[in-house]
Write an enzyme that holds these catalytic residues in place. Structure first.
Site, PDB file in Angstrom:
ATOM      1  N   HIS A  16       6.115  -0.226  -7.815  1.00  0.00           N
ATOM      2  CA  HIS A  16       4.856   0.159  -8.508  1.00  0.00           C
ATOM      3  C   HIS A  16       4.558   1.357  -7.092  1.00  0.00           C
ATOM      4  O   HIS A  16       3.890   2.332  -7.284  1.00  0.00           O
ATOM      5  CB  HIS A  16       3.749  -1.154  -8.273  1.00  0.00           C
ATOM      6  CG  HIS A  16       2.441  -0.701  -8.327  1.00  0.00           C
ATOM      7  ND1 HIS A  16       1.757  -0.776  -9.702  1.00  0.00           N
ATOM      8  CD2 HIS A  16       1.485  -0.268  -7.552  1.00  0.00           C
ATOM      9  CE1 HIS A  16       0.569  -0.502  -9.459  1.00  0.00           C
ATOM     10  NE2 HIS A  16       0.396  -0.277  -8.022  1.00  0.00           N
ATOM     11  N   GLU A  17       4.455   0.746  -5.938  1.00  0.00           N
ATOM     12  CA  GLU A  17       4.255   1.826  -4.863  1.00  0.00           C
ATOM     13  C   GLU A  17       4.940   2.933  -4.888  1.00  0.00           C
ATOM     14  O   GLU A  17       4.493   4.186  -4.716  1.00  0.00           O
ATOM     15  CB  GLU A  17       4.394   0.937  -3.527  1.00  0.00           C
ATOM     16  CG  GLU A  17       3.752  -0.477  -3.277  1.00  0.00           C
ATOM     17  CD  GLU A  17       2.228  -0.426  -3.907  1.00  0.00           C
ATOM     18  OE1 GLU A  17       1.631   0.601  -3.755  1.00  0.00           O
ATOM     19  OE2 GLU A  17       1.825  -1.555  -4.227  1.00  0.00           O
ATOM     20  N   GLU A  57      -4.216   3.278 -10.978  1.00  0.00           N
ATOM     21  CA  GLU A  57      -3.738   2.053 -10.967  1.00  0.00           C
ATOM     22  C   GLU A  57      -3.082   1.212 -12.570  1.00  0.00           C
ATOM     23  O   GLU A  57      -2.215   1.010 -12.582  1.00  0.00           O
ATOM     24  CB  GLU A  57      -4.725   1.000 -10.265  1.00  0.00           C
ATOM     25  CG  GLU A  57      -5.131   1.066  -8.954  1.00  0.00           C
ATOM     26  CD  GLU A  57      -3.837   1.113  -8.100  1.00  0.00           C
ATOM     27  OE1 GLU A  57      -2.691   0.566  -8.415  1.00  0.00           O
ATOM     28  OE2 GLU A  57      -3.947   1.378  -6.805  1.00  0.00           O
ATOM     29  N   HIS A 102       3.477   5.293  -7.176  1.00  0.00           N
ATOM     30  CA  HIS A 102       2.308   5.831  -6.827  1.00  0.00           C
ATOM     31  C   HIS A 102       2.303   7.300  -6.219  1.00  0.00           C
ATOM     32  O   HIS A 102       1.487   7.903  -6.246  1.00  0.00           O
ATOM     33  CB  HIS A 102       1.693   5.165  -5.960  1.00  0.00           C
ATOM     34  CG  HIS A 102       0.607   3.874  -6.562  1.00  0.00           C
ATOM     35  ND1 HIS A 102      -0.240   4.293  -7.441  1.00  0.00           N
ATOM     36  CD2 HIS A 102       0.166   2.689  -6.240  1.00  0.00           C
ATOM     37  CE1 HIS A 102      -1.044   3.529  -7.703  1.00  0.00           C
ATOM     38  NE2 HIS A 102      -0.743   2.276  -6.874  1.00  0.00           N
ATOM     39  N   MET A 148       0.861  -1.138   0.075  1.00  0.00           N
ATOM     40  CA  MET A 148       0.103  -0.019  -0.023  1.00  0.00           C
ATOM     41  C   MET A 148       0.844   1.285   0.037  1.00  0.00           C
ATOM     42  O   MET A 148       1.852   1.338   0.827  1.00  0.00           O
ATOM     43  CB  MET A 148      -0.944   0.016   1.211  1.00  0.00           C
ATOM     44  CG  MET A 148      -1.776   1.252   1.213  1.00  0.00           C
ATOM     45  SD  MET A 148      -3.018   1.350   0.061  1.00  0.00           S
ATOM     46  CE  MET A 148      -3.163   3.072  -0.060  1.00  0.00           C
TER      47      MET A 148
HETATM   48  N1  B3K Z   1      -3.523   0.772  -3.867  1.00  0.00           N
HETATM   49  C1  B3K Z   1      -3.098  -0.538  -3.169  1.00  0.00           C
HETATM   50  C2  B3K Z   1      -4.346  -1.435  -3.398  1.00  0.00           C
HETATM   51  C3  B3K Z   1      -5.544  -1.286  -2.386  1.00  0.00           C
HETATM   52  C4  B3K Z   1      -6.504  -2.238  -2.220  1.00  0.00           C
HETATM   53  C5  B3K Z   1      -7.599  -2.147  -1.498  1.00  0.00           C
HETATM   54  N2  B3K Z   1      -8.463  -3.249  -1.325  1.00  0.00           N
HETATM   55  C6  B3K Z   1      -2.174  -1.081  -3.908  1.00  0.00           C
HETATM   56  C7  B3K Z   1      -1.797  -0.859  -5.262  1.00  0.00           C
HETATM   57  O1  B3K Z   1      -2.379  -0.924  -6.122  1.00  0.00           O
HETATM   58  O2  B3K Z   1      -0.438  -0.325  -5.344  1.00  0.00           O
HETATM   59 ZN    ZN Z   2      -1.245   0.448  -7.392  1.00  0.00          ZN
END
Ligand code: B3K
Ligand code: ZN
Length: 868
Positions: free
Chosen positions: A297-298, A320, A301, A263
């Site tokens: 990936h994180e 996403e 974000h 996350m």
């Molecule tokens: N954004 C989070 C995923 C959250 C899921 C919630 N049920 C991880 C990601 O896609 O990077």
């Molecule tokens: Zn993501």
């Protein structure tokens, strides 16, 4: 009360917003108190009632502008405050009480091992305190955490640490401030005792960023790969996208109990330990690459997700799809682009196409949602990334990057929509994306049917292309899409690439398919070509062209696009499977065709790229083969697949032995060359396990291994080929690793996918295993999830025992962790693909769920859709 759906079309901007939040958290596993002070602003004149989201805690008190306030109405999921007599700016103070230790849903504030942590996306913040828990409310957070110092020496939250101190009663406190406005889903808190790995990164503008990775005590020797991955990600994002990190600190915490992968909370990522911890003895090559890509990936974000977030959850693919595209590009730039593409396409075809054909079909920007957690899907993520990739293909890197810059310029610090993104791309490039936008609103897998025609006398070649998107559960009518179709023409006899020319002008290799039927004409084509269609998988579609075996072999030999070569052999595998399945169903003998053997021989005799060869030799999984059929025969597919495995092994034993020996590596290293060699060597091993030398070779491989990649390859080969040594090896592995949950997940997954007749009994027995824990999502996924989704032969046993087992498990998880349950139910909701008898049995299971009186909304949404 039945859960209610929300619709995208009903979006309304909030009447109030919250600009500042100050949280005072008295933390303890059994009793935590949260005092939240909110600065609220009325945005719409005359708005009289403020409705805050919140549930699953004790509501202790409310103050308005410093005074106790009771003019409120409370229900199961919200608190509505009458503010009709209040000025446009006011302050609320809310006190709540929680029990993290008892929160098995792993959303909101919960205990993981001895630590306490949060998961707020999508709607977990409202399990901590009352809040306008929606992504378009952006606030500044200040968080003070107080807890026992011995138990929780580290107290972390988003942003910068601004103050700390000790209390006289053994507790201490730390205060954090995040200077960036953010939505509540990006809030995070962690408390615990950890080993800490520190490092730093100098950004391109010369700022020094502290990097910190927190892992369970004793795991420090498994954290360095994650740290290196983080630094590579930061560098790559500066170089390829020009994006620089913005805070002075970046923290990652690895926890064992986590519903997903990781996350991206601002400045404080929380990760499933599976995607952080690695050392050669415990992690496979695949684990190493997965860790790197999830870390990336994180991190990515931070810009695509955090600085620019989503206006509402229907826009989820905005962050996403784009971020998956970015992590795919990162991996492609660092490792092998074709290998990455092939892996991604395999996932898309096996899982996303299946989702399109299921009751859960939805566009990448859904229209209707009951439980948001159900929409973190392969469609929103992977198909979403394909849509971004098509934009990249249509615009080219330069214009795409200009579009990115514009998008960021216009939306930084805001909550944006998919339309904001497409519009920026359109304006930056000058390319009309009107029709392209339909990819956002239309669900389903488009089918491209292509035929060709060659006029040798006039040297004209034509491709006739038809597009059709079959209707889906959510949407009957479909429109024509703008589909970029990458083509190359290859001389059938010369093997030469034929230039694409129309009326003496060179034309682009990307054809714009926009109508239901189109013909593309090519001039000066001086020999009959084989068309290489959908190079690099230029669009997420099913392609239908009636290739002969000879043509596929020509592509395999001559195409310069690696994806095309891999896809040609896939088609050969698929045809071989289909023909034999038909034979099996008609009671005929199975046959291994000569053409297919020729193609494989060619491949095995010219190994120049071990990685690609390994991918090309890998027999598609049952679930990949299943997607070739509207009506799936799980038992037949498993039988024919095994027949193919054995035939290939018998036919090419000598080649496999040779390749097996040539590709031996020295001491374990994670680099492209060795990964490729191990991959090829272990594919060879998987075939050789089915020959007479299997027993000896596999056992030797297992005991010689100095790394998990080889250990697991041997264990898997022994299990799949049902070798005599498998019980000895499985026992050896268990003895060595039973204290390590992450490693045991590999073992559980192997057990769950055993070909044995009594596998279900084995799986049921393992629920009592000393390393199993039903509250840990990783364990559930590896044992129960693997059985249901990766062992179709056993799961779809005609007596219905597989379905009954899954439903029993779902009934338990419905109470403890509905989010995990809702992932696990997937194979059961795809019932329409099976015969009547199986459908009846699957329905019976779903009805058992439907009749529960406390069915969680996560499962409700899916069960309802199937039974409708
Ligand atoms: N954004 C989070 C995923 C959250 C899921 C919630 N049920 C991880 C990601 O896609 O990077
Ligand atoms: Zn993501």
């Amino acid at each position: 009360m039945q859960p209610k759906a929300k619709f995208r079309k009903d979006y309304r901007a909030p009447e109030f917003t919250i600009t500042d939040i100050s949280l005072d958290i008295q933390l303890d596993a059994d009793r935590t108190f949260v005092t939240s002070t909110l600065k609220v602003e009325r945005k719409v004149e005359g708005a009289t009632h403020l409705r805050l989201d919140g549930h699953s805690f004790d509501f202790l008190s409310l103050k308005l502008n410093g005074e106790p306030y009771s003019n409120v109405e409370k229900d199961n999921e919200s608190l509505t405050i009458d503010v009709s007599a209040v000025a446009d700016q006011f302050e609320l103070q809310i006190e709540t009480g929680l029990n993290p230790a008892q929160n098995t849903s792993l959303q909101g504030l919960y205990q993981s091992g001895d630590a306490i942590c949060t998961q707020c996306e999508a709607e977990g913040f409202r399990q901590i305190t009352y809040m306008l828990d929606r992504p378009d409310v952006l606030a500044k957070y200040r968080t003070k955490i107080t807890a026992n110092k011995a138990k929780y020496p580290f107290l972390l939250s988003n942003g910068n640490r601004i103050a700390q101190g000790d209390l006289t009663d053994g507790r201490h406190w730390v205060e954090w401030e995040d200077p960036f406005f953010k939505p509540s889903y990006l809030f995070a808190l962690v408390a615990g005792d950890f080993d800490l790995l520190t490092d730093y990164f100098i950004t391109k503008s010369g700022r020094k960023v502290a990097l910190e990775i927190y892992v369970d005590r004793g795991n420090l020797d498994r954290a360095s790969w994650a740290m290196e991955s983080l630094k590579r990600s930061m560098k790559w994002d500066e170089e390829r996208f020009g994006l620089e990190y913005d805070l002075d600190i970046y923290m990652i915490v690895a926890v064992d109990f986590f519903n997903m992968g990781a996350m991206e909370n601002k400045g404080l990522n929380i990760f499933n330990s599976k995607f952080v911890l690695a050392k050669p003895e415990t992690a496979t090559d695949t684990d190493y690459l997965d860790i790197e890509s999830v870390i990336a990936h994180e991190y990515f974000h931070n810009w695509t997700g955090n600085r620019i977030t989503c206006r509402d959850w229907f826009q989820l693919s905005l962050k996403e799809g784009l971020t998956v595209f970015r992590d795919q590009e990162f991996t492609s730039d660092l490792w092998s682009r074709p290998a990455k593409r092939i892996e991604d396409v395999r996932l898309l075809r096996a899982v996303q196409f299946a989702e399109d054909a299921s009751p859960m079909a939805h566009p990448i920007r859904p229209e209707k949602v009951i439980e948001m957690n159900n929409f973190y899907t392969v469609t929103v993520y992977e198909k979403g990334a394909e849509v971004i990739r098509m934009l990249h293909t249509l615009l080219g890197e330069e214009k795409f990057q200009q579009g990115m810059q514009l998008y960021i310029q216009e939306n930084d610090g805001k909550a944006a929509t998919c339309e904001d993104f497409v519009s920026a791309m359109e304006r930056a490039s000058g390319i009309d994306l009107t029709q392209f936008r339909r990819w956002y609103s239309q669900s389903g897998t488009p089918e491209l049917t292509v035929s060709d025609e060659y006029d040798a006398a006039r040297q004209i070649y034509r491709l006739h292309v038809t597009q059709h998107t079959p209707s889906t559960a959510d949407q009957l009518e479909k429109l024509n899409l703008h589909i970029p179709l990458k083509v190359a023409l290859i001389g059938e006899t010369s093997g030469q690439k034929i230039p694409l020319i129309y009326q003496n002008e060179s034309i682009n290799e990307i054809l714009n398919v926009t109508q239901e039927q189109q013909t593309f004409e090519f001039h000066h084509v001086n020999e009959r070509p084989v068309p290489a269609l959908l190079g690099d998988f230029s669009a997420p579609v099913r392609l239908d062209f009636d290739y002969s075996a000879e043509q596929l072999i020509a592509l395999l030999k001559f195409a310069d696009n690696d994806f095309i070569r891999w896809d040609a052999i896939q088609t050969l595998f698929n045809n071989e499977l289909k023909e034999n399945l038909a034979r099996l169903q008609q009671g005929e003998l199975l046959q291994f065709s000569e053409k297919f053997a020729d193609a494989l021989a060619m491949l095995l005799n010219n190994v120049t790229d071990p990685q690609l060869t390994a991918l090309m030799l890998t027999l598609p999984k049952e679930t990949e083969f299943a997607e070739l059929f509207k009506n799936i025969d799980p038992i037949g597919i498993a039988k024919v697949r095994e027949y193919l495995l054995e035939s290939i092994a018998a036919h090419f034993e000598t080649n496999f032995v040779q390749l097996y020996h040539i590709n031996e590596c020295g001491a374990y290293q994670v680099n492209a060359e060795d990964i490729a060699k191990r991959a090829l060597r272990n594919v060879c091993l998987s075939y050789l396990a089915f020959t007479d030398r299997g027993e000896e070779l596999v056992k030797a491989h297992y005991f010689a291994a100095d790394n998990m990649t080889d250990t697991l390859a041997a264990l898997s080969a022994a299990t799949k080929a049902e070798l005599e040594c498998r019980d000895e090896l499985l026992a050896d592995f268990e003895e060595k690793w039973h204290q390590d949950g992450l490693v045991m997940d590999k073992w559980f997954a192997l057990q769950a996918t055993r070909p044995d007749e009594n596998v279900l009994e084995i799986v049921q027995g393992l629920l009592e295993h000393r390393s199993f824990n039903i509250n840990n999502p990783n364990r559930i996924r590896s044992l129960v999830g693997s059985f249901a989704s990766q062992n179709p032969k056993a799961f779809h046993n005609a007596d219905g025992s597989g379905y009954r087992f899954l439903v029993d498990m779902l009934i338990k998880l419905n109470e403890s962790n509905p989010q995990v349950a809702s992932r696990l139910i997937e194979p059961l909701i795809k019932l329409s693909r099976y015969d009547n008898q199986r459908q009846t049995l699957m329905k019976r299971g779903l009805e058992r769920l439907k009749n529960l009186d406390n069915l969680a909304r996560d499962l409700f949404e899916k069960v309802e859709k199937v039974l409708q």
